[in-house]
Design an enzyme around this catalytic site. Structure first.
Site, PDB file in Angstrom:
ATOM      1  N   GLY A  48       0.841  -1.189   0.000  1.00  0.00           N
ATOM      2  CA  GLY A  48       0.000   0.000   0.000  1.00  0.00           C
ATOM      3  C   GLY A  48       0.872   1.233   0.000  1.00  0.00           C
ATOM      4  O   GLY A  48       2.023   1.189   0.460  1.00  0.00           O
ATOM      5  N   GLN A  53       2.687   9.931   1.592  1.00  0.00           N
ATOM      6  CA  GLN A  53       4.003   9.288   1.620  1.00  0.00           C
ATOM      7  C   GLN A  53       4.877   9.684   0.439  1.00  0.00           C
ATOM      8  O   GLN A  53       6.080   9.411   0.443  1.00  0.00           O
ATOM      9  CB  GLN A  53       3.857   7.765   1.623  1.00  0.00           C
ATOM     10  CG  GLN A  53       3.254   7.213   2.911  1.00  0.00           C
ATOM     11  CD  GLN A  53       3.210   5.701   2.878  1.00  0.00           C
ATOM     12  OE1 GLN A  53       2.267   5.126   2.379  1.00  0.00           O
ATOM     13  NE2 GLN A  53       4.249   5.057   3.378  1.00  0.00           N
ATOM     14  N   CYS A 110       6.146  -0.088   7.438  1.00  0.00           N
ATOM     15  CA  CYS A 110       5.697   1.064   6.658  1.00  0.00           C
ATOM     16  C   CYS A 110       6.865   1.567   5.826  1.00  0.00           C
ATOM     17  O   CYS A 110       7.985   1.673   6.336  1.00  0.00           O
ATOM     18  CB  CYS A 110       5.206   2.160   7.607  1.00  0.00           C
ATOM     19  SG  CYS A 110       4.682   3.664   6.771  1.00  0.00           S
ATOM     20  N   HIS A 152      -4.222   0.814   7.876  1.00  0.00           N
ATOM     21  CA  HIS A 152      -2.903   1.451   7.828  1.00  0.00           C
ATOM     22  C   HIS A 152      -2.906   2.619   6.825  1.00  0.00           C
ATOM     23  O   HIS A 152      -2.428   3.720   7.146  1.00  0.00           O
ATOM     24  CB  HIS A 152      -1.856   0.392   7.440  1.00  0.00           C
ATOM     25  CG  HIS A 152      -0.455   0.886   7.367  1.00  0.00           C
ATOM     26  ND1 HIS A 152       0.541   0.474   8.232  1.00  0.00           N
ATOM     27  CD2 HIS A 152       0.143   1.777   6.521  1.00  0.00           C
ATOM     28  CE1 HIS A 152       1.671   1.087   7.915  1.00  0.00           C
ATOM     29  NE2 HIS A 152       1.463   1.885   6.879  1.00  0.00           N
ATOM     30  N   GLU A 153      -3.452   2.382   5.638  1.00  0.00           N
ATOM     31  CA  GLU A 153      -3.430   3.439   4.608  1.00  0.00           C
ATOM     32  C   GLU A 153      -4.362   4.595   4.973  1.00  0.00           C
ATOM     33  O   GLU A 153      -4.028   5.765   4.756  1.00  0.00           O
ATOM     34  CB  GLU A 153      -3.813   2.856   3.236  1.00  0.00           C
ATOM     35  CG  GLU A 153      -2.858   1.782   2.714  1.00  0.00           C
ATOM     36  CD  GLU A 153      -1.397   2.171   2.774  1.00  0.00           C
ATOM     37  OE1 GLU A 153      -1.075   3.359   2.562  1.00  0.00           O
ATOM     38  OE2 GLU A 153      -0.574   1.290   3.062  1.00  0.00           O
ATOM     39  N   HIS A 156      -2.787   6.929   7.310  1.00  0.00           N
ATOM     40  CA  HIS A 156      -1.869   7.879   6.659  1.00  0.00           C
ATOM     41  C   HIS A 156      -2.602   9.146   6.216  1.00  0.00           C
ATOM     42  O   HIS A 156      -2.027  10.236   6.227  1.00  0.00           O
ATOM     43  CB  HIS A 156      -1.238   7.241   5.415  1.00  0.00           C
ATOM     44  CG  HIS A 156       0.020   6.472   5.688  1.00  0.00           C
ATOM     45  ND1 HIS A 156       1.136   7.024   6.267  1.00  0.00           N
ATOM     46  CD2 HIS A 156       0.333   5.177   5.440  1.00  0.00           C
ATOM     47  CE1 HIS A 156       2.091   6.108   6.360  1.00  0.00           C
ATOM     48  NE2 HIS A 156       1.633   4.977   5.871  1.00  0.00           N
TER      49      HIS A 156
HETATM   50 ZN    ZN Z   1       2.664   3.209   5.852  1.00  0.00          ZN
END
Ligand code: ZN
Length: 194
Positions: A48, A53, A110, A152-153, A156
């Site tokens: 992902g 990011q 990550c 998790h995404e 972010h």
């Molecule tokens: Zn991550």
């Protein structure tokens, strides 16, 4: 094109990302960003990648899991993680509906925290409402590892990293993980480090 992945400590990872309009999603700029994020994720490789990011505070993430990425896990580990290949797809403006009350803990990593991993407890089942790369509304019902990836995404996109949710005493380098913890159960790791 491969984009630069920003690392923990950079402010963009801690900002609230802004939603995209359907017109923006369909624009050449965002379509190109999606393509570049896909190439960057595959190149890393990762399962992902969220727009913050790669430096863009936008509510956009790409996801893809491949069989070859979990070739190092035993059949038992794959089964307990409920991990299966996921085709490439895009989530935009996702809203997370936690469905299951219980949480399950596994090591996760990550791309913005390179070289480290820790046990993170996550809901094993989620419902996500979002838009796809064409701007169409989607509802995703996910369990197991896919549910973990989504949480998790989506974190972010709200400036949250797994570091904020991890069981801190299990935080370790990938070298140490491979040497000591890779083949241990979560209970065994917690008994040793907790
Ligand atoms: Zn991550």
């Amino acid at each position: 094109m491969r984009l630069k992945i920003v690392s923990v400590g950079e402010a963009v990872l801690r900002q609230q990302a802004r939603p995209l309009t359907v017109a923006e999603i369909r624009s050449p700029e965002i379509q190109q960003l999606i393509q570049h994020m896909r190439e960057t994720m595959n190149d890393a490789p990762g399962v992902g990648l969220a727009a913050p990011q790669v430096g863009f505070p936008l509510q956009l993430a790409v996801i893809e899991d491949k069989q070859e990425y979990f070739a190092g896990l035993t059949a038992e580990q794959i089964a307990e993680r409920e991990r299966q290949p996921l085709p490439f797809h895009v989530i935009v403006n996702p809203v997370l509906r936690q469905q299951s009350a219980g949480e399950v803990g596994f090591f996760e990593g990550c791309l913005s925290v390179p070289g480290f991993t820790a046990i993170v407890a996550r809901s094993p089942q989620v419902r996500v409402e979002c838009l796809d790369e064409t701007g169409a509304a989607r509802v995703i019902e996910a369990t197991g590892w896919y549910a973990r990836i989504l949480q998790h995404e989506i974190d972010h996109l709200h400036g949250t990293l797994y570091l904020d949710r991890m069981q801190g005493r299990t935080f370790c380098s990938l070298d140490i993980y491979a040497r000591f913890w890779k083949n241990k159960t979560t209970a065994e790791v917690k008994a040793a480090l907790g």
